[in-house]
Scaffold this motif. Structure first.
Motif, PDB file in Angstrom:
ATOM      1  N   PHE A 208       0.867  -1.186   0.000  1.00 26.10           N
ATOM      2  CA  PHE A 208       0.000   0.000   0.000  1.00 26.10           C
ATOM      3  C   PHE A 208       0.895   1.225   0.000  1.00 26.10           C
ATOM      4  O   PHE A 208       2.088   1.143   0.329  1.00 26.10           O
ATOM      5  CB  PHE A 208      -0.925   0.024   1.234  1.00 26.10           C
ATOM      6  CG  PHE A 208      -0.226  -0.286   2.525  1.00 26.10           C
ATOM      7  CD1 PHE A 208       0.616   0.640   3.130  1.00 26.10           C
ATOM      8  CD2 PHE A 208      -0.398  -1.522   3.146  1.00 26.10           C
ATOM      9  CE1 PHE A 208       1.269   0.350   4.316  1.00 26.10           C
ATOM     10  CE2 PHE A 208       0.257  -1.818   4.340  1.00 26.10           C
ATOM     11  CZ  PHE A 208       1.092  -0.880   4.919  1.00 26.10           C
ATOM     12  N   ASP A 209       0.331   2.359  -0.390  1.00 25.13           N
ATOM     13  CA  ASP A 209       1.073   3.612  -0.263  1.00 25.13           C
ATOM     14  C   ASP A 209       1.000   4.044   1.192  1.00 25.13           C
ATOM     15  O   ASP A 209      -0.067   3.942   1.814  1.00 25.13           O
ATOM     16  CB  ASP A 209       0.430   4.708  -1.128  1.00 25.13           C
ATOM     17  CG  ASP A 209       0.586   4.401  -2.614  1.00 25.13           C
ATOM     18  OD1 ASP A 209       1.572   3.731  -2.974  1.00 25.13           O
ATOM     19  OD2 ASP A 209      -0.299   4.810  -3.392  1.00 25.13           O
TER      20      ASP A 209
ATOM     21  N   LYS B 203      -7.296  -4.831   2.337  1.00 24.48           N
ATOM     22  CA  LYS B 203      -6.196  -4.499   1.416  1.00 24.48           C
ATOM     23  C   LYS B 203      -6.361  -3.076   0.884  1.00 24.48           C
ATOM     24  O   LYS B 203      -6.747  -2.872  -0.263  1.00 24.48           O
ATOM     25  CB  LYS B 203      -6.187  -5.509   0.262  1.00 24.48           C
ATOM     26  CG  LYS B 203      -5.922  -6.926   0.766  1.00 24.48           C
ATOM     27  CD  LYS B 203      -6.030  -7.959  -0.334  1.00 24.48           C
ATOM     28  CE  LYS B 203      -5.769  -9.333   0.282  1.00 24.48           C
ATOM     29  NZ  LYS B 203      -6.077 -10.441  -0.582  1.00 24.48           N
ATOM     30  N   PRO B 204      -6.096  -2.084   1.759  1.00 24.65           N
ATOM     31  CA  PRO B 204      -6.284  -0.700   1.314  1.00 24.65           C
ATOM     32  C   PRO B 204      -5.261  -0.288   0.261  1.00 24.65           C
ATOM     33  O   PRO B 204      -4.167  -0.852   0.201  1.00 24.65           O
ATOM     34  CB  PRO B 204      -6.079   0.108   2.602  1.00 24.65           C
ATOM     35  CG  PRO B 204      -5.260  -0.765   3.481  1.00 24.65           C
ATOM     36  CD  PRO B 204      -5.575  -2.179   3.130  1.00 24.65           C
ATOM     37  N   GLN B 205      -5.653   0.711  -0.494  1.00 23.85           N
ATOM     38  CA  GLN B 205      -4.734   1.272  -1.498  1.00 23.85           C
ATOM     39  C   GLN B 205      -3.674   2.129  -0.802  1.00 23.85           C
ATOM     40  O   GLN B 205      -2.511   2.116  -1.179  1.00 23.85           O
ATOM     41  CB  GLN B 205      -5.586   2.132  -2.457  1.00 23.85           C
ATOM     42  CG  GLN B 205      -4.847   2.989  -3.441  1.00 23.85           C
ATOM     43  CD  GLN B 205      -5.782   4.079  -4.003  1.00 23.85           C
ATOM     44  OE1 GLN B 205      -7.010   3.925  -4.022  1.00 23.85           O
ATOM     45  NE2 GLN B 205      -5.208   5.187  -4.452  1.00 23.85           N
ATOM     46  N   ALA B 206      -4.092   2.869   0.230  1.00 19.50           N
ATOM     47  CA  ALA B 206      -3.153   3.770   0.921  1.00 19.50           C
ATOM     48  C   ALA B 206      -3.476   3.854   2.402  1.00 19.50           C
ATOM     49  O   ALA B 206      -4.645   3.834   2.793  1.00 19.50           O
ATOM     50  CB  ALA B 206      -3.248   5.172   0.316  1.00 19.50           C
TER      51      ALA B 206
ATOM     52  N   LEU C 104      -4.287  -5.955   8.333  1.00 16.80           N
ATOM     53  CA  LEU C 104      -3.335  -5.907   7.217  1.00 16.80           C
ATOM     54  C   LEU C 104      -2.467  -7.161   7.191  1.00 16.80           C
ATOM     55  O   LEU C 104      -2.254  -7.775   6.142  1.00 16.80           O
ATOM     56  CB  LEU C 104      -2.466  -4.651   7.318  1.00 16.80           C
ATOM     57  CG  LEU C 104      -3.237  -3.315   7.347  1.00 16.80           C
ATOM     58  CD1 LEU C 104      -2.286  -2.147   7.574  1.00 16.80           C
ATOM     59  CD2 LEU C 104      -4.031  -3.104   6.064  1.00 16.80           C
TER      60      LEU C 104
ATOM     61  N   TRP D 101      -7.111   4.011   4.273  1.00 18.00           N
ATOM     62  CA  TRP D 101      -7.256   3.415   5.619  1.00 18.00           C
ATOM     63  C   TRP D 101      -6.571   4.341   6.608  1.00 18.00           C
ATOM     64  O   TRP D 101      -5.382   4.648   6.460  1.00 18.00           O
ATOM     65  CB  TRP D 101      -6.587   2.034   5.641  1.00 18.00           C
ATOM     66  CG  TRP D 101      -6.710   1.329   6.958  1.00 18.00           C
ATOM     67  CD1 TRP D 101      -5.950   1.534   8.075  1.00 18.00           C
ATOM     68  CD2 TRP D 101      -7.658   0.318   7.311  1.00 18.00           C
ATOM     69  NE1 TRP D 101      -6.360   0.709   9.092  1.00 18.00           N
ATOM     70  CE2 TRP D 101      -7.402  -0.048   8.653  1.00 18.00           C
ATOM     71  CE3 TRP D 101      -8.695  -0.316   6.623  1.00 18.00           C
ATOM     72  CZ2 TRP D 101      -8.148  -1.032   9.314  1.00 18.00           C
ATOM     73  CZ3 TRP D 101      -9.429  -1.295   7.287  1.00 18.00           C
ATOM     74  CH2 TRP D 101      -9.153  -1.637   8.611  1.00 18.00           C
TER      75      TRP D 101
ATOM     76  N   GLY E 123     -10.469   3.826  -0.936  1.00 17.16           N
ATOM     77  CA  GLY E 123      -9.226   3.047  -0.874  1.00 17.16           C
ATOM     78  C   GLY E 123      -8.320   3.431   0.290  1.00 17.16           C
ATOM     79  O   GLY E 123      -7.271   2.825   0.501  1.00 17.16           O
TER      80      GLY E 123
END
Ligand SMILES: Cc1cc2nc3c(=O)[nH]c(=O)nc-3n(C[C@H](O)[C@H](O)[C@H](O)COP(=O)(O)OP(=O)(O)OC[C@H]3O[C@@H](n4cnc5c(N)ncnc54)[C@H](O)[C@@H]3O)c2cc1C
Ligand code: SF4
Length: 337
Positions: free
Chosen positions: A11-12, A52-55, A46, A34, A32
């Protein structure tokens, strides 16, 4: 079942240094994103590879979200204030001790050093099916694994079930509801202030969310008015193990007495329903009555009216009846420092 040996999905990692920047990032990324505070709940999700967040928007560098400010009309607690700071804070211990006491029995000292108040009130349910990655209603599926003839539901709800029977697990929340706390949320349209009890939502409204936050929202502060400062308080938590454990049930009350008579009261329980429960029927019934075991007895019976146990959690009904009784009758003797 989740595979827990593999690395976390990528993730970012975004590390804003102001609440305004954090809110803007949350708004830009939307669904997206968190929010990460102390990470005690976040890292479970996680590392188990279930969320499964993007960032990740990491709040740890935002100083303005930390600390307790004492004002003439009450307290302001930044969302990133740790549970240890709250337990040790002199003014909270002196005038709002129900909160210090509730927070002091969350998990373990190590967890309290890292966990924040904003994270504690915003944490997700602990139902093991959901936490294990099973595709239940709360995870967006079409079944509740806990509410089946063979489901493991000893810790689950006796009120408020609506497909999902998981309970809200926080220890701090009933104390905040008893103190009439207000939650300050910064969102796309500015700031809104929400009564503590209205921050939480049940599955009848939205089964995949536990609170009212929308993408782009950030809880910044919890305000505690001085209405109940120095009142009589009671907090009790029942758990399987006293070393550290989530509540099987907890209760918090704030009572103003005239002599031994109840002038005003707020009382709340948690871990019995998908959202924390303020017991308004009990509050109305005991006002003007003496804080005695007879009044407590009556209140306990009233509190459990309408409870619907699952296969393995009927014990929560007498437990709740007795805790509510003690939260009224025991208020005179309760001491915490
Ligand atoms: C072993 C163990 C035992 C535990 N026992 C207890 C217990 O007995 N009693 C109890 O009450 N809790 C218990 N907990 C839960 C723990 O207290 C919470 O997980 C913790 O307080 C969460 O705080 P955090 O700062 O680590 O938040 P995080 O884990 O970072 O965040 C938790 C959730 O809140 C959201 N969030 C965090 N901050 C904000 C914010 N400012 N605005 C909007 N959303 C936000 C996050 O996105 C995430 O969904 C236990 C946890 C563990 C791991
Ligand atoms: S109780 Fe809720 S979280 Fe647990 S399995 Fe049922 S729907 Fe999922």
């Amino acid at each position: 079942m989740a595979v827990i040996r593999d690395v976390m999905p990528a993730f970012d990692l975004l590390q804003p240094t102001s609440a305004a920047d954090a809110q803007r990032l949350l708004e830009d990324i939307g669904d997206g994103a968190w929010i990460m505070a102390g990470g005690l709940d976040s890292f479970d999700w996680l590392k188990d590879r279930i969320k499964k967040p993007q960032a990740l928007v990491d709040l740890s560098g935002i100083e303005e979200l930390r600390g307790v400010r004492v004002a003439s009309d009450g307290l302001e607690i930044g969302a990133m204030t740790t549970l240890t700071e709250i337990t040790n804070h002199p003014e909270i211990k002196k005038s709002y001790s129900v909160l210090a006491e509730a927070v002091s029995v969350v998990a373990s000292p190590q967890i309290r050093n890292q966990a924040t108040l904003g994270g504690n009130v915003s944490q997700d349910v602990r139902c093991w099916y959901y936490r294990g990655g099973w595709p239940c209603y709360r995870a967006g599926g079409n079944i509740c694994y806990a509410d089946t003839p063979v489901g493991r539901n000893r810790e689950h709800a006796i009120f408020g079930a609506n497909r999902c029977v998981a309970v809200h697990p926080s220890d701090s929340v009933p104390a905040l509801v008893a103190l009439d706390a207000k939650f300050v949320v910064k969102g796309a349209k500015g700031e809104r202030v929400i009564d503590a009890e209205d921050y939480f939502i049940g599955p009848e409204l939205d089964i995949t969310h536990i609170n009212i936050l929308q993408p782009g929202d950030l809880l910044t502060t919890i305000r505690i008015p001085n209405t109940y400062a120095g009142a009589k308080f009671y907090f009790e938590k029942i758990r399987d193990r006293n070393v550290w454990d989530f509540p099987l049930l907890n209760v918090a009350s704030a009572i103003k007495l005239s002599g031994n008579n109840i002038d005003d009261i707020r009382i709340a329980v948690n871990a019995v329903s998908p959202r924390p429960m303020r017991l308004r029927n009990v509050e109305a019934a005991v006002k003007g009555k003496p804080a005695t075991s007879e009044t407590g007895e009556m209140a306990g019976k009233l509190a459990v009216q309408g409870a619907v146990p699952l296969q393995f959690n009927a014990y929560k009904i007498p437990l709740m009846r007795n805790l509510v009784k003690r939260a009224i009758a025991g208020v005179q003797e309760a001491t915490w420092a």
